[in-house]
Design an enzyme around this catalytic site. Structure first.
Site, PDB file in Angstrom:
ATOM      1  N   CYS A  93     -21.824 -10.412 -15.298  1.00  0.00           N
ATOM      2  CA  CYS A  93     -22.282 -10.016 -13.949  1.00  0.00           C
ATOM      3  C   CYS A  93     -22.030  -8.521 -13.691  1.00  0.00           C
ATOM      4  O   CYS A  93     -20.967  -8.002 -13.992  1.00  0.00           O
ATOM      5  CB  CYS A  93     -21.548 -10.844 -12.900  1.00  0.00           C
ATOM      6  SG  CYS A  93     -21.961 -10.391 -11.200  1.00  0.00           S
ATOM      7  N   CYS A 152     -23.710  -0.835  -5.359  1.00  0.00           N
ATOM      8  CA  CYS A 152     -23.003   0.287  -4.723  1.00  0.00           C
ATOM      9  C   CYS A 152     -24.003   1.400  -4.381  1.00  0.00           C
ATOM     10  O   CYS A 152     -24.631   1.987  -5.265  1.00  0.00           O
ATOM     11  CB  CYS A 152     -21.903   0.826  -5.644  1.00  0.00           C
ATOM     12  SG  CYS A 152     -21.059   2.240  -4.906  1.00  0.00           S
ATOM     13  N   CYS A 184     -15.387 -12.109 -14.750  1.00  0.00           N
ATOM     14  CA  CYS A 184     -16.609 -11.442 -14.282  1.00  0.00           C
ATOM     15  C   CYS A 184     -17.781 -11.727 -15.224  1.00  0.00           C
ATOM     16  O   CYS A 184     -18.941 -11.716 -14.799  1.00  0.00           O
ATOM     17  CB  CYS A 184     -16.410  -9.935 -14.184  1.00  0.00           C
ATOM     18  SG  CYS A 184     -15.502  -9.423 -12.714  1.00  0.00           S
ATOM     19  N   CYS A 191     -17.018   6.858  -3.358  1.00  0.00           N
ATOM     20  CA  CYS A 191     -16.867   5.547  -2.697  1.00  0.00           C
ATOM     21  C   CYS A 191     -16.938   5.744  -1.172  1.00  0.00           C
ATOM     22  O   CYS A 191     -16.244   6.595  -0.608  1.00  0.00           O
ATOM     23  CB  CYS A 191     -15.527   4.944  -3.110  1.00  0.00           C
ATOM     24  SG  CYS A 191     -15.152   3.383  -2.304  1.00  0.00           S
ATOM     25  N   ASP A 219       0.794  -1.220   0.000  1.00  0.00           N
ATOM     26  CA  ASP A 219       0.000   0.000   0.000  1.00  0.00           C
ATOM     27  C   ASP A 219       0.827   1.271   0.000  1.00  0.00           C
ATOM     28  O   ASP A 219       0.288   2.342  -0.222  1.00  0.00           O
ATOM     29  CB  ASP A 219      -0.813   0.063   1.308  1.00  0.00           C
ATOM     30  CG  ASP A 219      -2.294   0.101   1.068  1.00  0.00           C
ATOM     31  OD1 ASP A 219      -2.684  -0.283  -0.024  1.00  0.00           O
ATOM     32  OD2 ASP A 219      -3.020   0.524   1.967  1.00  0.00           O
ATOM     33  N   CYS A 248     -21.936  -5.852  -8.516  1.00  0.00           N
ATOM     34  CA  CYS A 248     -21.256  -4.810  -7.729  1.00  0.00           C
ATOM     35  C   CYS A 248     -21.695  -3.416  -8.179  1.00  0.00           C
ATOM     36  O   CYS A 248     -21.923  -2.528  -7.344  1.00  0.00           O
ATOM     37  CB  CYS A 248     -19.740  -4.969  -7.791  1.00  0.00           C
ATOM     38  SG  CYS A 248     -19.055  -4.979  -9.456  1.00  0.00           S
TER      39      CYS A 248
END
Ligand code: B12
Length: 361
Positions: free
Chosen positions: A189, A196, A186, A212, A132, A192
């Site tokens: 589909c 959201c 994926c 987000c 990160d 998601c």
């Protein structure tokens, strides 16, 4: 000479669940990073823009690098998912933040892997570890290391383990044979995108971070835009919704490693319980977890919004009967504004929801 299979098996012995090897690039996906910045999707995360030239090509930052050893660590535990509870009074905290700070744990393991690599190579080896923390798009490298693919929710999905994974990268000057990249599974589909609450997934693999809930609750230091607040529900730190609904997570791997288990029932407390904590109690509860990134003031802000979102079930009593211990964070202007917003939603300062207040004598 140390080979990829030795590296991978040693990585697994150190507690990593996956390890693969990626070349250093170039990768076409990295061109998207500049577009993403230009669209303003990074919001206030200006560190991303400052390191753009390195992020778009790892060889700018690491001219001697020849390979990237990528690791994935499952942090999913056998605990209910946020979408399954449906209780507006329960504080929802992302699974990744329940236990020890992954930056520390994954970094320690990467350092141990690097140390072993130095010993096993019997010669000078350059290594640099990132979790990160560096100018490297970890998901892209994980995909090119064959760990999985970048899903429509933009998360790295391993077809067997799911997406509840911490990624880590060990850059090296060893020229190692790379794994075959992961392939997109994926299909049609769009679970998601539909799930959201703030429509932050503006297109497949494209997150407008400024919408987000993870960004709004962790990275944004100001008060979130009023129109986004109702969609934040009871989420007080991060958001897992786009992963909760992912079919690839239905049989996701579960870790029983104590470091990822929720501390002090942190995943199962109600909003009022959190609010009653003094600042010191809250600080000591989150110490050593990823939640220190937000800190007490931002958590207090997020709690105020979540309490406001529970209007009809919770009343202003939550704020008014908070107890006697010091809560200096409540005086922070951003927190104060969010408390005022929540009180307004709950019908004013006397604790009764607006419709009941007007009907009362
Ligand atoms: C900034 C950041 C965030 C931001 C922005 C997230 C985002 N999606 O861009 C915020 C704060 C919102 C965030 C949230 C989360 N994060 Co975060 N975050 C990062 C960080 C530090 C940089 C990511 C970044 O640069 N984003 C900008 C975009 C443009 O870059 P990118 O995500 O690398 O995306 C590349 C590909 O997706 C690519 N791409 C590939 N294929 C395709 C195909 C198409 C069609 C398109 C358009 C693009 C595309 O384009 C990009 C490269 O140019 C990384 C660590 C790292 N150094 O990589 C962790 C990281 C991505 N985060 C992580 C986690 C765990 C989370 C959360 C789950 C935390 C939470 N529960 O709240 C959420 C997930 C939200 C989500 N759906 O992404 C993990 C992800 C693990 C995984 N399995 O994927 C990482 C890798 C940290 C780690 N070391 O484990 N995060």
């Amino acid at each position: 000479m140390v080979g990829p299979s030795d590296i991978k098996s040693h990585a697994l012995s150190l507690g990593f669940d996956r390890c693969g090897i990626a070349p250093v690039g170039p990768f076409p996906e990295l061109a998207f990073f500049d577009q993403w910045l230009r669209r303003g999707y990074a919001g206030t995360m200006s560190y991303l823009g400052r390191s753009a030239s390195k992020r778009r090509d790892l060889r700018v930052a690491e001219p001697d690098a020849r390979s990237v050893i990528v690791t994935a660590t499952v942090y999913n535990t056998d605990r209910p998912h946020a979408v399954d509870t449906g209780d507006p009074t329960r504080a929802v905290i992302s699974r990744y933040a329940w236990g020890d700070d992954y930056h520390v744990i994954v970094r320690q393991r990467l350092d141990a892997l690097a140390e072993w690599l130095h010993r096993a190579s019997r010669g000078p080896v350059y290594t640099r570890a990132y979790v990160d923390t560096g100018p490297i798009q970890e998901r892209v490298f994980a995909q090119y290391a064959g760990i999985g693919w970048i899903g429509k929710n933009s998360c790295l999905i391993d077809p067997e383990l799911g997406s509840w994974l911490f990624l880590g990268c060990l850059i090296t000057d060893l020229d190692l044979p790379a794994d075959a990249p992961g392939t997109d599974q994926c299909g049609e589909c769009t679970a998601c995108l539909s799930a959201c609450p703030t429509s932050a997934i503006v297109a497949p693999a494209t997150i407008d971070a400024t919408r987000c809930i993870s960004y709004l609750t962790i990275e944004l230091k100001k008060a979130p835009a009023v129109e986004l607040r109702p969609s934040m529900g009871a989420l007080v730190y991060g958001c897992d919704i786009c992963q909760d609904v992912c079919p690839w997570n239905r049989r996701a791997a579960i870790s029983d490693a104590p470091e990822w288990l929720p501390r002090d029932g942190i995943d199962d407390r109600d909003l009022a319980w959190w609010w009653r904590l003094s600042d010191d109690e809250m600080a000591s509860l989150i110490e050593g977890t990823p939640m220190t990134r937000a800190g007490v003031v931002l958590l207090r802000r997020n709690l105020a919004i979540a309490i406001g979102n529970a209007a009809g079930t919770l009343s202003c009593d939550v704020f008014d009967q908070a107890g006697h211990l010091p809560r200096d964070s409540v005086r922070d202007p951003v927190v104060a504004e969010c408390v005022a917003w929540a009180r307004e939603r709950m019908g004013g300062t006397n604790g009764a929801p607006a419709h009941r207040r007007t009907a009362a004598p």
